[in-house]
Design a protein around this motif. Sequence first.
Motif, PDB file in Angstrom:
ATOM      1  N   PRO A  56       5.086  -4.719  -9.962  1.00 49.28           N
ATOM      2  CA  PRO A  56       4.005  -5.699 -10.161  1.00 49.28           C
ATOM      3  C   PRO A  56       3.804  -6.656  -8.980  1.00 49.28           C
ATOM      4  O   PRO A  56       2.690  -7.117  -8.741  1.00 49.28           O
ATOM      5  CB  PRO A  56       4.440  -6.447 -11.421  1.00 49.28           C
ATOM      6  N   ASP A  57       4.854  -6.960  -8.219  1.00 47.97           N
ATOM      7  CA  ASP A  57       4.681  -7.820  -7.048  1.00 47.97           C
ATOM      8  C   ASP A  57       3.804  -7.154  -5.991  1.00 47.97           C
ATOM      9  O   ASP A  57       3.033  -7.833  -5.294  1.00 47.97           O
ATOM     10  CB  ASP A  57       6.036  -8.184  -6.432  1.00 47.97           C
ATOM     11  N   ASP A  58       3.925  -5.840  -5.858  1.00 44.79           N
ATOM     12  CA  ASP A  58       3.062  -5.109  -4.925  1.00 44.79           C
ATOM     13  C   ASP A  58       1.613  -5.168  -5.397  1.00 44.79           C
ATOM     14  O   ASP A  58       0.692  -5.332  -4.597  1.00 44.79           O
ATOM     15  CB  ASP A  58       3.517  -3.649  -4.796  1.00 44.79           C
ATOM     16  N   VAL A 100       0.848  -1.202   0.000  1.00 46.28           N
ATOM     17  CA  VAL A 100       0.000   0.000   0.000  1.00 46.28           C
ATOM     18  C   VAL A 100       0.881   1.249   0.000  1.00 46.28           C
ATOM     19  O   VAL A 100       0.633   2.207  -0.757  1.00 46.28           O
ATOM     20  CB  VAL A 100      -0.969   0.004   1.210  1.00 46.28           C
ATOM     21  N   GLU A 101       1.923   1.251   0.818  1.00 44.43           N
ATOM     22  CA  GLU A 101       2.825   2.402   0.880  1.00 44.43           C
ATOM     23  C   GLU A 101       3.577   2.598  -0.430  1.00 44.43           C
ATOM     24  O   GLU A 101       3.831   3.733  -0.845  1.00 44.43           O
ATOM     25  CB  GLU A 101       3.805   2.263   2.053  1.00 44.43           C
ATOM     26  N   ALA A 102       3.941   1.502  -1.097  1.00 42.83           N
ATOM     27  CA  ALA A 102       4.621   1.627  -2.392  1.00 42.83           C
ATOM     28  C   ALA A 102       3.690   2.276  -3.415  1.00 42.83           C
ATOM     29  O   ALA A 102       4.134   3.099  -4.226  1.00 42.83           O
ATOM     30  CB  ALA A 102       5.081   0.253  -2.871  1.00 42.83           C
ATOM     31  N   CYS A 139      -5.169 -10.304 -13.465  1.00 43.61           N
ATOM     32  CA  CYS A 139      -4.238  -9.824 -14.479  1.00 43.61           C
ATOM     33  C   CYS A 139      -3.119  -8.994 -13.856  1.00 43.61           C
ATOM     34  O   CYS A 139      -3.320  -8.310 -12.878  1.00 43.61           O
ATOM     35  CB  CYS A 139      -4.969  -8.973 -15.519  1.00 43.61           C
ATOM     36  N   VAL A 140      -1.955  -9.068 -14.451  1.00 42.90           N
ATOM     37  CA  VAL A 140      -0.824  -8.251 -13.984  1.00 42.90           C
ATOM     38  C   VAL A 140      -0.290  -7.447 -15.137  1.00 42.90           C
ATOM     39  O   VAL A 140      -0.239  -7.857 -16.240  1.00 42.90           O
ATOM     40  CB  VAL A 140       0.300  -9.123 -13.383  1.00 42.90           C
TER      41      VAL A 140
END
Length: 153
Positions: free
Chosen positions: A53-55, A43-45, A152-153
């Motif tokens: 994309p990992d976040d 969330v902070e990122a 989806c990413v």
Amino acid sequence: MTRKKTRRKHWNLVNPILHAITGATITDTASLNELRKREYLAVEAFRTGTAIPDDWRSLADMLNICETMARSGLGPEALEACAQAQQALGNAQQRYKDGKSLGFTGPELTAIREVYEYHDLQRQSVSRSEYEKAIQTTANRIRSAHSSVKVCV
């Protein structure tokens, strides 16, 4: 000459009593803190515009599990926030595909934070086995491409 005999192997892989106790109790604080930390950092990122994309994947997983639990009757008031957060993740994904950084607008960030709070309350109020069951149900929905799941990413 002796006859052949079956020699059965006994494997002590899991202590059944400890396994039952662990499944019946609320998830331990250390495991919950690990999950909270990963989701909070995601969330902070997004808030700072440094998301990767990992976040996005972490937030999508959190959203999908929260929605599954809400649809099964645990905190159905979270469904509205889940719909807004799903829209926010879709908008962030589209912006990322257009060459911009992953990030949220103010209202989108608020929606994600609401889902984070709802989901934290949901996982605190159920046993570990029920939480794992919700995770498994969500994973099955992702594999079957269920319409309510954002993947989806």
